[in-house]
Design a protein around this motif. Structure first.
Motif: not given
Length: 152
Positions: A16-24, A51-54
């Motif tokens: 898993p390579k996770a991205a927390l999405l936003s309008h920002s 965990l690779p996440i940003d």
């Protein structure tokens, strides 16, 4: 939910390579929605430091390392994210249906995560292939549950 989703990605044989999405994008807004995603990032990094996440970030930055590099130079995420975490259920449903309609991929889901039994809910628009896909997923989950019970 992000950690459960990361486990589900691993169950498909992917890292898993996770991205927390936003309008920002990386603090460009101080809205409650953006702050929520920043708080989530801090909690996830505390609980799963490897965990690779940003995030929080725009969807294009999540999928394109070059775009992400313009927004933040020290991202812990490399390459394209394969786990997109939405800021709300509305955003998740919209994104899922847009991608399902626009892409030539094989959608599996929506999947229920964190249940004690292999349970999934079929959407009214599900195709025969979607029924087969979620049924196969439930069978694999039931087999893993049975194997874990036998090992205990």
């Amino acid at each position: 939910m992000t950690l459960l989703a990361a486990d589900a990605v691993r169950d498909f044989g992917l890292s898993p390579k996770a991205a927390l999405l936003s309008h920002s994008s990386f603090g460009s807004s101080d809205s409650e929605s953006a702050r929520k995603m920043r708080r989530a990032l801090a909690l996830i990094r505390e609980r799963a430091p490897r965990l690779p996440i940003d995030g929080e970030m725009h969807a294009d930055a999540a999928l394109d390392e070059v775009i992400r590099g313009r927004a933040v130079v020290d991202s812990r995420l490399t390459g394209a994210a394969n786990l997109l975490v939405m800021p709300s259920l509305d955003a998740a449903h919209i994104a899922f249906n847009l991608l399902k309609s626009a892409a030539d991929g094989l959608p599996i889901g929506p999947m229920l995560l964190g249940m004690s039994k292999p349970i999934h809910v079929l959407a009214p628009s599900v195709t025969a292939r979607g029924i087969v896909n979620l049924s196969a997923l439930a069978v694999l989950e039931a087999q893993a549950l049975a194997a874990a019970g036998a090992a205990a």
